[in-house]
Design a protein around this motif. Structure first.
Motif: not given
Length: 448
Positions: A267, A270, A275, A277, A329, A390, A393-394
């Motif tokens: 976190e 990011k 990153w 949101k 990313y 990460l 998370e994309t």
């Protein structure tokens, strides 16, 4: 201008209770014009297209190198979805890896250490064993390669699992007194008598045998849980209708929950990277480094070629155009790849300049470098986890399924969201068969 940011039913009935719908066929390259449908999508758009688990064939990943699902309405857009089979799976797995697990049989798995992705995947077949035959999973053994004086245990990377110090295989049938536990009226975990108990001692010590006395045991246990060789019968009974990828992705998401300190680290990263949101990202993995050492990673051994950024960009353009995603990313072990992003200023690139790249891994494999203490195993492991989680998370993944990292990332992406997000693999369909060379890419067989 380029923006670069760096910094309640018996188990045998459960398949009948799962949501089963008629599944349409999926083409290799289904696409849509996202711009024409933007008015159907809430703004700001944090998420992108995510196909429900029941909307595609259960063997999609094993047949298609590319999945670009068609967009019909805003209902196709989601960050994650609820699914009854996934909820049940996670309830069962959570109980088995809990200190409160009260089944009679326990074991303490050891990861077979190679690259970090392969190391993680070495624990999937033991977990399939636990789910299928009814074993509590105790705290996995300490890492050897992926460790340092700073930290060496499972908890260095992942959330706590099971009992900290069970006695091991000598007490397999009576590790605890008590009755088998019913998780709820709808999900019964049974201690089956038709067990493959010979594999339990192997899961507790597994390592690369190099044809030593345990080589036949290693191969036997790998085969006993090989979906490619034995089909859906190797899967936990409640989920056999859901397919191989469902089971592996749910195990990946449930077993490898991050330790709180590692989650905070991600976190913080990011935030440092800026990153986004309220807009989706493409996850792109370009591995060079030790993957390009011909003596260590020939095509014949790993079924893949070494590709530069330019080789991935046609797929980036396709995903970007279809879903109107401009954020990327980038996970890579190459400074050269970072520099090459300057050739594509139409995208917003997110990567971490502080990550260690190059050096000894341009000359030696990760396994050699770790076993000879040329790099810090703990720090290196944290770096891999950063990239994998990460990428997961994309909202679309581009990479190679000959890579453990990319397979793990997409398993996490699907297991955490309970839906299929777009993906492109340059060289192979997805596979999992740890311990067996069952994968087959455009360039030959590989370990998966």
């Amino acid at each position: 201008m380029m923006a670069t940011i760096s910094a309640s039913h018996p188990l045998y009935l459960l398949p009948l209770l799962a949501s089963l719908t008629q599944i349409p066929s999926i083409g290799a390259e289904q696409t849509f014009n996202y711009e024409q449908n933007m008015e159907d999508v809430a703004s700001p758009r944090r998420c992108s297209v995510c196909a429900s688990l029941d909307s595609v064939p259960v063997d999609l990943l094993m047949k298609k190198k590319m999945f670009i699902p068609k967009f019909n309405s805003k209902e196709d857009v989601a960050c994650k979805r609820e699914h009854p089979a996934a909820t049940l799976f996670q309830r069962q797995l959570s109980y088995l890896k809990s200190p409160k697990c009260n089944l009679h049989r326990h074991f303490r798995p050891r990861a077979m250490e190679n690259g970090f992705g392969a190391t993680m995947m070495s624990l999937v077949k033991p977990t399939m064993h636990a789910l299928t035959y009814g074993y509590c999973i105790d705290k996995p053994a300490q890492f050897k390669m992926w460790s340092s004086k700073k930290c060496a245990g499972w908890e260095c990377f992942f959330a706590e699992v099971g009992q900290p110090n069970i006695t091991g295989s000598a007490d397999l049938l009576a590790a605890k007194e008590g009755q088998a536990h019913h998780i709820s009226a709808t999900s019964f975990l049974s201690e089956r008598l038709d067990d493959k108990a010979d594999c339990i001692p192997w899961w507790e010590v597994q390592y690369d045998t190099d044809d030593d006395k345990n080589a036949p045991l290693q191969e036997m246990c790998a085969v006993q849980f090989s979906h490619k060789l034995l089909g859906d019968g190797v899967l936990p009974p409640a989920f056999q209708t859901k397919g191989h990828f469902f089971t592996v992705s749910q195990i990946t998401a449930g077993l490898f929950e991050l330790a709180p300190s590692v989650q905070k680290r991600i976190e913080d990263k990011k935030q440092r990277l800026g990153w986004p949101k309220n807009s989706p990202l493409i996850g792109l993995h370009v591995r060079l480094g030790d993957a390009c050492i011909k003596s260590e990673h020939g095509i014949g051994e790993h079924g893949r070629k070494c590709n530069q950024l330019v080789d991935f960009m046609q797929h980036v353009r396709k995903i970007s155009n279809e879903y109107s995603i401009k954020n990327i990313y980038l996970a890579t072990d190459s400074e050269g790849v970072l520099n090459d992003t300057r050739q594509y200023p139409q995208y917003n690139w997110f990567f971490d300049r502080t990550t260690r790249r190059g050096g000894v891994l341009d000359r030696k494999s990760i396994e050699y470098s770790l076993s000879h203490k040329l790099i810090d195993g703990y720090d290196e492991g944290l770096g891999v986890i950063d990239d994998v989680f990460l990428l997961a998370e994309t909202h679309a993944l581009i990479g190679k399924f000959t890579s453990n990292i990319d397979r793990v990332a997409y398993q996490l992406m699907t297991g955490q969201s309970n839906c299929y997000k777009p993906y492109v693999s340059l060289d192979s369909t997805w596979c999992f068969d740890h311990g067996l060379k069952s994968g087959h890419s455009d360039f030959g067989p590989f370990w998966c």
